[in-house]
Design an enzyme around this catalytic site. Structure first.
Site, PDB file in Angstrom:
ATOM      1  N   ASP A  10      75.959  87.965  59.248  1.00 31.51           N
ATOM      2  CA  ASP A  10      76.533  87.694  60.558  1.00 31.51           C
ATOM      3  C   ASP A  10      75.735  86.600  61.264  1.00 31.51           C
ATOM      4  O   ASP A  10      74.555  86.803  61.585  1.00 31.51           O
ATOM      5  CB  ASP A  10      76.474  88.999  61.364  1.00 31.51           C
ATOM      6  CG  ASP A  10      77.342  88.957  62.596  1.00 31.51           C
ATOM      7  OD1 ASP A  10      77.865  87.882  62.922  1.00 31.51           O
ATOM      8  OD2 ASP A  10      77.473  90.013  63.240  1.00 31.51           O
ATOM      9  N   ASP A  11      76.341  85.443  61.458  1.00 29.42           N
ATOM     10  CA  ASP A  11      75.681  84.310  62.139  1.00 29.42           C
ATOM     11  C   ASP A  11      74.584  83.648  61.304  1.00 29.42           C
ATOM     12  O   ASP A  11      73.745  82.928  61.853  1.00 29.42           O
ATOM     13  CB  ASP A  11      75.072  84.723  63.495  1.00 29.42           C
ATOM     14  CG  ASP A  11      76.131  85.051  64.540  1.00 29.42           C
ATOM     15  OD1 ASP A  11      77.322  85.081  64.200  1.00 29.42           O
ATOM     16  OD2 ASP A  11      75.749  85.286  65.705  1.00 29.42           O
ATOM     17  N   CYS A  20      82.918  85.364  64.874  1.00 28.35           N
ATOM     18  CA  CYS A  20      82.964  86.542  64.000  1.00 28.35           C
ATOM     19  C   CYS A  20      84.354  87.087  63.675  1.00 28.35           C
ATOM     20  O   CYS A  20      84.801  87.057  62.539  1.00 28.35           O
ATOM     21  CB  CYS A  20      82.191  87.688  64.650  1.00 28.35           C
ATOM     22  SG  CYS A  20      80.541  87.300  65.189  1.00 28.35           S
ATOM     23  N   HIS A  75      84.551  95.013  63.429  1.00 25.93           N
ATOM     24  CA  HIS A  75      84.932  94.034  64.452  1.00 25.93           C
ATOM     25  C   HIS A  75      86.405  93.624  64.400  1.00 25.93           C
ATOM     26  O   HIS A  75      86.754  92.479  64.704  1.00 25.93           O
ATOM     27  CB  HIS A  75      84.032  92.791  64.364  1.00 25.93           C
ATOM     28  CG  HIS A  75      83.908  92.074  65.687  1.00 25.93           C
ATOM     29  ND1 HIS A  75      83.270  90.877  65.844  1.00 25.93           N
ATOM     30  CD2 HIS A  75      84.395  92.397  66.912  1.00 25.93           C
ATOM     31  CE1 HIS A  75      83.341  90.491  67.102  1.00 25.93           C
ATOM     32  NE2 HIS A  75      84.026  91.408  67.775  1.00 25.93           N
ATOM     33  N   ASP A 134      79.679  84.777  58.129  1.00 27.62           N
ATOM     34  CA  ASP A 134      80.976  84.825  58.823  1.00 27.62           C
ATOM     35  C   ASP A 134      81.270  83.635  59.725  1.00 27.62           C
ATOM     36  O   ASP A 134      82.409  83.452  60.152  1.00 27.62           O
ATOM     37  CB  ASP A 134      81.106  86.129  59.620  1.00 27.62           C
ATOM     38  CG  ASP A 134      80.181  86.175  60.826  1.00 27.62           C
ATOM     39  OD1 ASP A 134      79.131  85.497  60.812  1.00 27.62           O
ATOM     40  OD2 ASP A 134      80.503  86.901  61.777  1.00 27.62           O
ATOM     41  N   ASN A 135      80.259  82.846  60.073  1.00 22.21           N
ATOM     42  CA  ASN A 135      80.496  81.665  60.916  1.00 22.21           C
ATOM     43  C   ASN A 135      79.229  80.821  60.924  1.00 22.21           C
ATOM     44  O   ASN A 135      78.238  81.175  60.279  1.00 22.21           O
ATOM     45  CB  ASN A 135      80.902  82.057  62.349  1.00 22.21           C
ATOM     46  CG  ASN A 135      79.993  83.083  62.988  1.00 22.21           C
ATOM     47  OD1 ASN A 135      80.409  84.200  63.246  1.00 22.21           O
ATOM     48  ND2 ASN A 135      78.746  82.729  63.232  1.00 22.21           N
TER      49      ASN A 135
HETATM   50 CA   LIG Z   1      79.194  86.186  63.473  1.00 24.05          CA
END
Ligand SMILES: [Ca+2]
Length: 599
Positions: A43-44, A82, A135, A280-281
């Site tokens: 994540d990130d 996300c 999410h 994810d990003n």
């Molecule tokens: Ca994210």
């Protein structure tokens, strides 16, 4: 002659039988070869937060080894943030088609009629598990264990507040208490899952919430100094504290990825298991950026390109790198191809299978263009968007220009000559600029056609969730003064109750008509000695709720407002002050609807 013909007929029949038997056994063999799929998504974590991107400081030996044993995609695109990526991943469709449009405020809910890859794989005989961040919807009906996952241990939100002994986690809808550091816990659960179902094909989606903020590791305060050691190591390398924390969180993931891969090996599943590592990003770390521009939530390359490595020993080549342009929506059809099932009929996918790229470690992109856009409140084609083919990219990045249509928009970059997006060529190639802008607008109009982007109606009266909390962030606020305040991801309050003209409304989808107890929590401190009062109404039905002062605005008391009789169907719950003068000093924290004996 007749005898010879009879013999010939028998010989032909015998050969046919052999061929058929062989085909059957081949079929059975192929069936038994349905591979396990482990998808690890962080994540990130930026494209640049790995050793394989050339980062000289971060230590990710497991990811680096995976790359040496598998195929690395250097142009794998996710979305800028996300939830949109997760929607694309689960459905193979651009998120704007799925009803999801935001990362909070109820806009982070995957439309109820969407088909997830977990549902497809489950129907194909896979055991399915999600460990970590979902999410894509927090209320009943939208929770992962009802959207194709046999097992879910993790959280619904964009992030959680505690990484040690996390407390916002659930197992198949039931809240649980935990001990330990969150990355270790999710890995433990994933290892337990693949061990338990080693005989079946499984789909294990391990979605770490790290290294998303808050940038937390376990510390010696809890008698677990491993996190401290990692942070100190990166501080000693000269990184500022924030960056040291992010790198340490990534290394902690890498250590856990190693544990997972060791387990796959010990179970004898290496040759039967496809393992993917991605994020994810775009990244949030600010040190080394591999020459890319922009970060998370940006339309530049740094906002959308993510690490992507896939490994399947004996099936995919080792140590290959491809720069074919692919996207996270490609994984849905790729997983269908791996499982040997067709994409369900009637699904309009944006992704295309990239299995052959994985098998060859080389080849052409299946896409002429990829498109990106995101706005927190209302999807639009003006403020933060891009379109790119193999060479040219047109990008508009103006989040501050909200409400203004910035046309003609866009800077044109040659991604092959200038991957860092430094030289705007829009004046040099006006025709290309216009063509890409026009192509982007047609695409935007097509994916958003017929969509209404507003918070999902909250299901009330679902048998699995008899008590429903109405999140403040899901309310639509109208009138003077009312505003959300943020403290964490979804622990918002509604403040600024100046008069009875302001309203906070929630859309409800009452699944079962009946009586519901209404409770609310609030903080209230005022100059007046009178208790405050709020009115809660659904249609003609109203409750008046007295609010005695709490210690301060930030200490939330819980009180019962009364009982509402609700009809079945979609309706609006409205909260407003009862007096023109309002009740300054009130923070409305949450509202609960509790099903009473409705049988
Ligand atoms: Ca994210």
């Amino acid at each position: 002659m007749n005898a010879r013909r009879t013999i010939l007929t028998w010989v032909v029949f015998f050969i046919c039988t052999l061929i058929c038997a062989d085909r059957q056994s081949l079929h059975a063999k192929e069936k038994s070869r349905q591979p396990n799929i482990i998808l690890v998504m962080t994540d990130d974590q930026g494209y640049w937060d790995t050793g394989i991107s050339g980062n000289p400081l971060i230590e990710t030996p497991t990811i680096d080894r995976m790359a040496a044993e598998g195929v690395t995609f250097t142009r794998f695109y996710a979305n800028m943030v996300c939830a949109p990526t997760r929607a694309g991943l689960m459905t193979g469709r651009h998120y704007l088609r799925t009803g999801l449009y935001n990362t909070r405020f109820g806009g982070d809910t995957l439309g109820q009629h969407e088909t997830t890859i977990a549902q497809v794989l489950k129907s194909a005989g896979y055991q399915t598990g999600l460990f970590g961040k979902w999410h894509l919807g927090r209320y009943a009906q939208y929770q992962p264990h009802r959207r194709g996952f046999d097992h879910f241990f993790g959280h619904y939100y964009g992030h959680i507040e505690r990484y040690t002994n996390p407390d916002q986690v659930v197992v198949n809808g039931a809240p649980v208490e935990t001990r330990g550091y969150v990355t270790d816990l999710f890995t433990d659960a994933a290892i337990d899952f693949i061990t338990r179902y080693k005989e079946k094909p499984f789909f294990c989606y391990l979605a770490y919430n790290a290294p998303h903020s808050p940038f937390l590791l376990d510390t010696s305060h809890f008698g677990q100094p491993e996190g401290d050691k990692l942070i100190e190591k990166y501080l000693a390398k000269g990184l500022p504290l924030r960056e040291a924390r992010i790198y340490a969180m990534v290394e902690r993931i890498d250590l856990n990825l190693n544990r997972l891969l060791q387990s796959v090996k010990k179970l004898g599943l290496d040759q039967e298991t496809v393992v993917i590592f991605t994020s994810d990003n775009g990244g949030v770390s600010r040190g080394f950026k591999a020459g890319l521009k922009g970060s998370k939530a940006s339309a530049y390359e740094g906002g959308t390109r993510v690490p992507f490595v896939v490994r399947w020993p004996g099936h995919f080549p080792a140590g290959k790198t491809t720069d074919a342009m692919v996207a996270q929506t490609d994984l849905f059809p790729t997983f269908c191809a791996l499982a040997g099932v067709k994409v369900p009929e009637g699904l309009k996918l944006d992704g295309t299978s990239i299995l052959s790229l994985m098998e060859q470690g080389a080849g052409k992109s299946p896409h002429e263009y990829l498109y990106h856009t995101w706005d927190r409140y209302t999807p639009n084609p003006y403020h933060r968007w891009s379109i790119h083919g193999e060479r040219f990219k047109l990008v508009g990045h103006d989040p501050a220009g909200k409400g203004q249509r910035a046309e003609p928009a866009g800077q044109l970059y040659d991604l092959q000559a200038d991957p860092g997006e430094t030289k705007d060529l829009s004046r040099q190639y006006p025709e290309e600029t216009e063509k890409l802008r026009s192509e982007f607008l047609s695409w935007f109009n097509e994916v958003t056609a017929g969509q209404v982007y507003q918070p999902t109606a909250i299901p009330v009266g679902d048998a699995q969730e008899p008590e429903v909390e109405l999140q403040p962030s899901w309310a639509i606020l109208k009138g003077e003064g009312l505003e959300y305040s943020f403290d964490g991801y979804d622990w918002d309050t509604i403040d600024g109750w100046q008069s009875n003209k302001g309203t906070a409304t929630w859309q409800l989808n009452v699944l079962k008509a009946g009586r519901y107890a209404v409770e609310l929590s609030y903080g209230y401190r005022s100059e007046s000695s009178e208790p405050g009062q709020l009115q809660i109404s659904v249609g003609e039905k109203q409750l008046l709720c007295e609010l005695p002062m709490s210690t301060t605005q930030n200490v939330f008391f819980k009180t019962t407002a009364g009982i509402l009789e609700l009809n079945k169907g979609t309706q609006t719950l409205t909260v407003q002050a009862t007096h023109a003068a309002g009740i300054q000093g009130l923070r409305l924290n949450s509202i609960w609807l509790k099903a009473l004996n409705n049988d």
